[in-house]
Design a protein around this motif. Structure first.
Motif, PDB file in Angstrom:
ATOM      1  N   PHE A   1       0.829  -1.201   0.000  1.00  0.00           N
ATOM      2  CA  PHE A   1       0.000   0.000   0.000  1.00  0.00           C
ATOM      3  C   PHE A   1       0.868   1.257   0.000  1.00  0.00           C
ATOM      4  O   PHE A   1       1.889   1.337   0.695  1.00  0.00           O
ATOM      5  CB  PHE A   1      -0.897   0.002   1.239  1.00  0.00           C
ATOM      6  N   LYS A   2       0.437   2.264  -0.772  1.00  0.00           N
ATOM      7  CA  LYS A   2       1.094   3.564  -0.741  1.00  0.00           C
ATOM      8  C   LYS A   2       0.066   4.649  -1.024  1.00  0.00           C
ATOM      9  O   LYS A   2      -0.937   4.428  -1.706  1.00  0.00           O
ATOM     10  CB  LYS A   2       2.247   3.635  -1.738  1.00  0.00           C
ATOM     11  N   ALA A   3       0.310   5.832  -0.474  1.00  0.00           N
ATOM     12  CA  ALA A   3      -0.590   6.968  -0.656  1.00  0.00           C
ATOM     13  C   ALA A   3       0.242   8.235  -0.723  1.00  0.00           C
ATOM     14  O   ALA A   3       1.213   8.397   0.026  1.00  0.00           O
ATOM     15  CB  ALA A   3      -1.599   7.051   0.487  1.00  0.00           C
ATOM     16  N   THR A   4      -0.129   9.146  -1.614  1.00  0.00           N
ATOM     17  CA  THR A   4       0.578  10.413  -1.791  1.00  0.00           C
ATOM     18  C   THR A   4      -0.216  11.530  -1.128  1.00  0.00           C
ATOM     19  O   THR A   4      -1.420  11.660  -1.343  1.00  0.00           O
ATOM     20  CB  THR A   4       0.769  10.726  -3.282  1.00  0.00           C
TER      21      THR A   4
ATOM     22  N   PRO B   1      -5.975  11.515   1.687  1.00  0.00           N
ATOM     23  CA  PRO B   1      -4.550  11.850   1.562  1.00  0.00           C
ATOM     24  C   PRO B   1      -4.284  13.241   1.013  1.00  0.00           C
ATOM     25  O   PRO B   1      -3.289  13.869   1.376  1.00  0.00           O
ATOM     26  CB  PRO B   1      -4.015  10.760   0.632  1.00  0.00           C
ATOM     27  N   GLN B   2      -5.151  13.740   0.167  1.00  0.00           N
ATOM     28  CA  GLN B   2      -4.907  15.041  -0.454  1.00  0.00           C
ATOM     29  C   GLN B   2      -5.538  16.200   0.317  1.00  0.00           C
ATOM     30  O   GLN B   2      -5.666  17.302  -0.217  1.00  0.00           O
ATOM     31  CB  GLN B   2      -5.436  15.022  -1.884  1.00  0.00           C
TER      32      GLN B   2
ATOM     33  N   LEU C   1      -4.884   9.151   5.983  1.00  0.00           N
ATOM     34  CA  LEU C   1      -5.106   8.202   4.890  1.00  0.00           C
ATOM     35  C   LEU C   1      -6.559   8.182   4.435  1.00  0.00           C
ATOM     36  O   LEU C   1      -6.851   7.752   3.317  1.00  0.00           O
ATOM     37  CB  LEU C   1      -4.676   6.799   5.331  1.00  0.00           C
TER      38      LEU C   1
END
Length: 722
Positions: free
Chosen positions: A103-106, A141-142, A138
């Motif tokens: 898992f990854k989030a920007t 995220p933005q 999360l």
């Protein structure tokens, strides 16, 4: 006192080409005290088991990516969290192999650090001062995050703490030569800003460290000139929602460490507990230049307690987890265990009493002396005795004397009158008011007793000792007077209640107790709890043969290849062995137990132990052997209701006696059998712990085995452990 123990290498390092950076971003705690995760300055996160000095797993981001803050471990989800390229959050588990598939989030803003302490959720600190819980971030995220810092203000250090159910983030910043500290509550957008006092030449702190205790945050920071300051902040003193208010942060100089003409450029100071600070990269006071040391300082007494030279270049990095210091130097990351005892003058001199002894003390100010001294059969509670005594005193119309008047009375009055007035003083006055006067009363009584051989009041001196407001340094002649008067009950009380008995006095008492004739010992009145312990210990039937802790005294000779079991040995088994009978009289044993429970320093005690005669050493060793055999057998109920020495204290004294008199004991024929028995016991203990290690390994294998889900109503399963 503090000590640094033998260290070992955990892993190698790949420092930067110019050797200004160790190549490690951070060391963080993992699932327990024996696991840490290490994030290097490039692309890798590695899990290590510290005791085994080996990696258990390693994860690397792909080429072109870079880890920008140390990875942390979420104890709730058992997941690892890291940040790459300042904005990409990555989460994975131990079973994952490739980070690209996890898992990854920007996020929308650059991240400074991730923080996660045991019992708390991961927290994200952004470079512009905003704070978010990882789960909250999360979910969107933005989301837009706040900008709390000035345009040229940058974060230099951060940490977080858990207070009850609340998490707080602390971070330090620097802008145009000014330094600030921020305190923020994670669940609220409430921030408090503090301005640090400026140092000479506008120096900025090299390192920060923070700890929490008693609703206060204790902040420690080290400057390049060697000054170590502490500031105290309340966790509840946060600003309003309108914005942070800048407050001045008072500081207190804890240490002024000596440095060379050049200022420090790679050093760190770390709080270990409320009294000890670990410092690395600061010159040792007594070592030459060009050498790097790791030192532990006691900030209460301004003393250097432990020091260890560190080979290779120091990078000014230091981490601490589970009484282990992690320090990168040269091309290695070393682990150095340490130990710190409670900070007090008694502990600094090696005289701190055991906490177990403190727990057994009575919590009342004045015990029932008639019951203790005269051993009355009917013994009401001590609290009832005090209440009755005070009621009687209040009903009397005798005039009340002040402490000063009682001190004058001691100089000339007879024993009975002095005893009466001191007892009345304790009954009329609150003990808190008498704390400062107990030492004066005791000194006056002892001075009078030394000058006038006919004057001596054992009851009054005993009452002063048991007030728990007296120590040896306040009245150094008291124990010597008690030994001269052969008042062994008073000696026993002094050993129980004095936290600072010198080692020389302890050995003097030991000699007097061992030399005491058994007939004289039986006439003494001693403290009831300690006497009850020995009565219980010696009242057990000697004929019982039991096995505990892997040792049986009757089989001690069977382990020797040089000894053959004969009929005589078989007959000896039927009768009590010498090891099963106490080698000294019961009340003499009670006094020896007090010596065993007295605090000491090994280095200070050993020279005085060497003055003991070989016969005294042999008798004392025989008694220690008897005690340990009793502790190892089921025939002794190991109850904590009595005042008694611990097994550790017994073995410590055995080691001290052997160290001080080993050559003499080896050359003494009477000691041969005792030394053989001690060797047999240790051999049995080693064998026991070896077998316990095998059992532990088997249980761990069972715990790690995965349970099959397809087991029917009836099945037979074979489990192979080895």
């Amino acid at each position: 006192m503090a000590a640094l123990y033998e260290g070992y290498t955990l892993c190698g390092l790949v420092p930067s080409q110019n050797l200004t950076n160790s190549g490690i971003q951070g060391v963080e705690a993992e699932r327990d005290s024996d696991h840490v995760i290490i994030t290097d300055a490039f692309r890798s996160v590695t899990l290590y088991k510290v005791s085994d000095q080996k990696p258990l797993g390693s994860w690397t981001v792909k080429q072109g990516c870079c880890l920008t803050c140390p990875a942390v471990y979420n104890t709730h989800t058992k997941e690892y969290v890291a940040v790459t390229d300042n904005k990409v959050i990555r989460i994975w588990k131990e079973d994952d192999v490739l980070l690209d598939k996890t898992f990854k989030a920007t996020v929308s803003s650059d991240i400074w650090r991730l923080h996660c302490v045991a019992g708390g959720d991961p927290v994200v600190l952004f470079q512009r001062g905003a704070v978010r819980l990882l789960d909250t971030l999360l979910s969107a995220p933005q989301q837009i995050v706040e900008d709390f810092l000035a345009p040229h203000e940058t974060i230099r250090w951060s940490t977080n703490i858990v207070v009850e159910t609340q998490q707080f983030v602390i971070f330090a910043t620097e802008t145009k030569g000014d330094n600030f500290l921020y305190l923020q509550k994670v669940t609220q957008k409430v921030l408090q800003r503090y301005r640090l006092e400026s140092e000479d030449s506008s120096l900025s702190p090299l390192s920060f460290s923070a700890s929490y205790r008693d609703d206060l945050i204790h902040l420690l920071y080290l400057y390049p000139n060697g000054h170590v300051y502490q500031s105290v902040i309340s966790v509840w003193s946060l600003g309003s929602d309108e914005g942070p208010q800048t407050l001045s942060l008072p500081r207190n100089l804890l240490l002024a460490l000596s440095v060379d003409e050049d200022k420090l450029n790679a050093a760190s100071a770390l709080l270990l507990d409320e009294a000890h600070v670990a410092v690395v990269g600061v010159p040792h006071p007594s070592a030459g230049t060009g050498k790097d040391f790791l030192c532990i300082w006691n900030i209460n007494f301004q003393t250097l307690q432990a020091g260890k030279e560190i080979a290779g270049k120091i990078f000014g990095q230091l981490w601490c987890y589970s009484n282990k210091l992690f320090i990168p130097h040269g091309k290695t990351l070393s682990v150095i265990p340490y130990g710190c005892t409670k900070s007090s003058l008694a502990s600094a001199l090696g005289k701190l009493k055991k906490s177990r002894i403190e727990e057994t003390r009575p919590l009342v100010s004045v015990p029932s002396w008639n019951n203790i001294l005269h051993e009355e059969k009917t013994q009401p509670s001590r609290t009832t005795e005090i209440r009755k005594l005070r009621t009687t005193r209040k009903s009397q119309s005798s005039p009340s004397l002040t402490v000063e008047q009682v001190l004058e009375l001691i100089k000339t009055a007879p024993v009975e009158e002095v005893q009466k007035e001191v007892e009345g003083l304790f009954c009329r006055t609150d003990m808190q008011d008498l704390t400062q006067s107990v030492g004066q009363l005791a000194s006056s009584l002892v001075s009078r007793s030394l000058a006038d051989t006919a004057f001596y009041s054992s009851t009054t001196l005993s009452q002063l000792v048991q007030s728990q407001s007296l120590c040896h340094s306040m009245c150094p002649d008291l124990m010597q007077l008690a030994l001269e008067k052969k008042d062994y009950f008073l000696c026993q009380l002094c050993l129980q209640f004095f936290p600072d008995v010198p080692e020389a006095v302890t050995c003097t008492c030991l000699k007097a107790f061992i030399s005491l004739p058994d007939s004289d010992a039986e006439k003494m009145n001693l403290e009831p709890d300690s006497l009850s312990f020995m009565e219980t210990l010696t009242s057990r039937e000697h004929g019982q043969v039991a096995l505990q802790n892997g040792f049986n005294s009757s089989s001690s000779l069977e382990d020797h290849s040089d000894v053959t079991m004969t009929k005589e040995h078989e007959e000896d088994k039927k009768s009590p062995s010498p090891e099963q009978s106490c080698p000294v009289a019961l009340k003499k044993a009670v006094l020896l137990n007090e010596v065993l429970q007295t605090a000491y320093s090994d280095d200070l005690l050993l020279p005085h132990l060497k003055d003991l005669s070989s016969q005294h050493v042999l008798v004392f060793l025989q008694y220690l052997h008897f005690l340990y055999l009793k502790y190892s057998h089921d025939t002794f109920p190991q109850s904590h209701g009595y005042r008694s020495p611990s097994a550790t204290q017994i073995m410590d004294w055995v080691c001290l006696l052997l160290d001080a008199h080993f050559t003499v004991l080896v050359m003494t024929p009477e000691a041969n059998g005792l030394l053989i028995n001690l060797h047999s016991f240790i051999k049995a203990q080693v064998k026991l712990f070896s077998e316990l290690g095998k059992v532990e390994g088997g249980l761990q294998e069972l715990q790690h085995m995965k349970i099959k889900q397809d087991i029917g109503q009836y099945s037979i399963e074979v489990i192979e452990l080895f």
